[in-house]
Enzyme design. Structure first.
Site, PDB file in Angstrom:
ATOM      1  CB  CYS A   4      21.591 106.320  63.674  1.00 38.09           C
ATOM      2  SG  CYS A   4      22.379 107.925  63.529  1.00 38.09           S
ATOM      3  CG  HIS A   6      25.859 104.031  63.804  1.00 38.00           C
ATOM      4  ND1 HIS A   6      24.981 103.462  62.909  1.00 38.00           N
ATOM      5  CD2 HIS A   6      25.813 105.362  63.581  1.00 38.00           C
ATOM      6  CE1 HIS A   6      24.426 104.408  62.170  1.00 38.00           C
ATOM      7  NE2 HIS A   6      24.911 105.574  62.554  1.00 38.00           N
ATOM      8  CD  GLU A  16      25.573  99.898  63.585  1.00 33.39           C
ATOM      9  OE1 GLU A  16      25.154 100.152  64.735  1.00 33.39           O
ATOM     10  OE2 GLU A  16      25.343 100.636  62.601  1.00 33.39           O
TER      11      GLU A  16
HETATM   12  N1  GLN Z   1      20.039 110.859  58.616  1.00 27.62           N
HETATM   13  C1  GLN Z   1      20.109 110.947  60.029  1.00 27.62           C
HETATM   14  C2  GLN Z   1      21.038 112.060  60.488  1.00 27.62           C
HETATM   15  O1  GLN Z   1      21.867 112.507  59.754  1.00 27.62           O
HETATM   16  C3  GLN Z   1      20.565 109.635  60.629  1.00 27.62           C
HETATM   17  C4  GLN Z   1      21.930 109.209  60.197  1.00 27.62           C
HETATM   18  C5  GLN Z   1      22.219 107.776  60.490  1.00 27.62           C
HETATM   19  O2  GLN Z   1      21.300 106.982  60.671  1.00 27.62           O
HETATM   20  N2  GLN Z   1      23.482 107.415  60.522  1.00 27.62           N
HETATM   21  O3  GLN Z   1      20.957 112.506  61.608  1.00 27.62           O
END
Ligand code: GLN
Length: 544
Positions: A382, A516, A518
């Site tokens: 992410c 994600h 995970e």
């Molecule tokens: N802050 C980034 C976004 O909002 C990544 C978010 C995250 O890593 N879950 O896109």
């Protein structure tokens, strides 16, 4: 067992917080799965936030995201990992959400002028939540967050008391998790805090049926007898929950302590058949006899609170189990990286996980640069993927101003806020006022993988579904020359607009993903990305 009404097991906690009620509920439910029952788990959280999406990971740990896009308590992660059953929006509620529903109805005039009160209006809303969205489950496990005696949890305790009356003793079971502290001076496990906690519950009209007692050592028989006597439960219903080395040993330990048998006995459902625990046994034996060892560096801002990275740690562990490898986690605070090569000298694989905000991003970019230049296996998740794009744009493609609009205005906002996108159901639009997570892209989305890519070889599939929780996206409208420079966006959204995965062509293992992974890894189904990443890190460790 086919049953019109499921059996409800309510799990409360007493004495202290952090007793591991979530893990206890998950482990218990897993034993029922092993016995062939259909189960669901729910968490009722007493705090006033509408959901944990807005809570700081420093305070509340990770926010777990479900397929259907709910931002939930991290315990739902344990539930999914231990039972393999996907959680839904309807599996986590908070006082804040219950009150918002009640107040919304009040504003609409749905209560026809009645005076709105905790009993019956709030407790009715809680009961409705508990019994809603159930199909053919045999057992519903409902964990009440917090510790008995907290002001916030009172309406939940009252609601489950009422449900016992309404559904009957034959359909409801109260499990209370407590602690037996060991007092060194007396060389004794103490039962008094448990007695007090049960008294507190009894004062609220609840007599626990089963006590799960956390303890550092075996509970002597006379202590069990004493607890049973004072707490008004059967002696067999005092279950020992002794500390174990790995969380994956808990289901077996519970079975040996007779926890599942006691619950089945309570419902008059016990038969002599033992649950099939071979899968758990296999995991434990691999954990105890792992052959290799790797050091995995995790570069983040919340490294002092490991609960912030709960699912990540578990997914790495699963990757370790699949490779029969012991994992040593090396936590690297992204705000404190002065000497990069020193920080990473013993590290065989680097992960930059998800995160929010600019703070610490320079350190993460340094780490990514180090992994890229030194050909160390790298997994970006992410924010980790967004920063990998920024690092590459700045240092390989020479867009020195490359940045994310999350960090302020930029002349080259290669990561930008996206508020409109195409889904199967049509165009999805979000603004700051949207109900679930404002402008966030939340929940499971399809992603298409290009066949001649490393990530395709890992997933062995060209269509995958993974969970998202982010606002910003890689903005290919600004520049589409990444491919020529060696960064391949091999995974794209089905409309081919949003990059979902990237990989470097001239690097042994450099992959980053916008989602994600995970969140979907399980001990029995380790996530392929983590299995492959740990394998690459193991190869790296052999090179050093
Ligand atoms: N802050 C980034 C976004 O909002 C990544 C978010 C995250 O890593 N879950 O896109």
């Amino acid at each position: 067992m086919k049953n019109s009404t499921p059996k409800f097991i309510f799990i409360t906690g007493g004495v202290v917080s952090s007793l591991g009620k979530g893990l206890a509920s998950a482990s218990l439910a897993s034993l029922f799965i092993s016995r062939g029952f259909k189960v669901r788990l729910r968490k009722l959280d007493p705090y006033l936030n509408v959901d944990p999406g807005t809570m700081s990971p420093y305070q509340h740990g990770e926010c777990f995201v479900t397929d259907d896009g709910a931002e939930t308590d991290l315990d739902l992660g344990h539930y999914e990992r231990f039972t393999g059953v996907n959680s839904r929006k309807s599996d986590n509620v908070t006082t804040g959400k219950i009150y918002s529903q009640v107040l919304k109805k009040e504003r609409r005039g749905d209560y026809l002028g009645a005076t709105i009160q905790v009993i019956p209006h709030v407790t009715d809303a809680i009961k409705k939540f508990i019994i809603s969205d159930i199909s053919d489950e045999d057992f519903m496990f409902c964990e009440i967050g917090g510790t008995v005696g907290d002001i916030e949890s009172l309406p939940f305790i009252e609601a489950i008391r009422q449900l016992r009356n309404e559904l009957g003793k034959e359909n409801t079971c109260f499990v209370h998790v407590t602690l037996l502290p060991f007092i060194n001076a007396a060389k004794e496990l103490k039962t008094k805090p448990t007695q007090h906690s049960v008294k507190e519950l009894q004062g609220m009209g609840i007599q626990p049926d089963i006590l799960l007692c956390r303890t550092e050592m075996n509970i002597p028989e006379d202590q069990k007898k004493k607890i049973a006597q004072f707490c008004n439960v059967k002696e067999q219903a005092v279950i020992e929950a002794i500390d174990v080395n790995s969380i994956y040993e808990v289901p077996i330990a519970y079975n040996e302590a007779g926890f599942d048998k006691e619950i089945l006995d309570y419902f008059s459902l016990y038969d002599e058949k033992s649950p099939d625990l071979s899968a758990w046994k296999k995991i434990i034996s691999i954990q105890r006899s792992s052959e290799g060892e790797v050091n995995i560096g995790i570069v983040g801002k919340y490294t002092s609170i490991i609960d912030s990275y709960k699912s990540l740690i578990e997914a790495i562990t699963h990757g370790g189990i699949a490779n029969k490898t012991k994992i040593n986690l090396v936590w690297i605070d992204s705000e404190n990286i002065d000497n990069v090569s020193n920080c990473f000298k013993d590290v065989h694989g680097i992960i930059v996980p998800g995160g929010f905000g600019e703070r610490g991003s320079d350190g993460k970019i340094l780490a990514i640069n180090y992994a890229r230049s030194n050909k160390i296996p790298f997994l970006g998740i992410c924010l980790g993927m967004q920063l990998a794009v920024i690092e590459f744009a700045r240092n390989v493609m020479n867009y020195k101003e490359a940045s994310s609009t999350e960090f302020g205005t930029s002349k080259f906002p290669i990561i930008s806020l996206l508020t409109e996108w195409q889904t199967k159901k049509g165009k999805e639009k979000r603004d700051i006022l949207s109900e679930y997570g404002g402008t966030m892209r939340l929940g499971s989305y399809e992603c298409h993988l290009k066949q001649n890519s490393k990530i395709f070889d890992i997933y062995k599939n060209d269509k995958i579904h993974e969970r998202h929780r982010h606002r910003y996206e890689v903005n290919l409208d600004l520049c589409d020359k990444f491919d020529e420079s060696g960064m391949n966006f091999a995974g794209m959204s089905p409309d081919n607009i949003l990059p979902e995965t990237l990989e470097l062509t001239d690097h042994p293992w450099f992959i980053a993903v916008q989602f994600h992974p995970e969140l979907k890894s399980r001990p029995f189904q380790p996530h392929p990305l983590f299995v492959s990443f740990i394998k690459a890190s193991l190869n790296q460790s052999r090179l050093l």
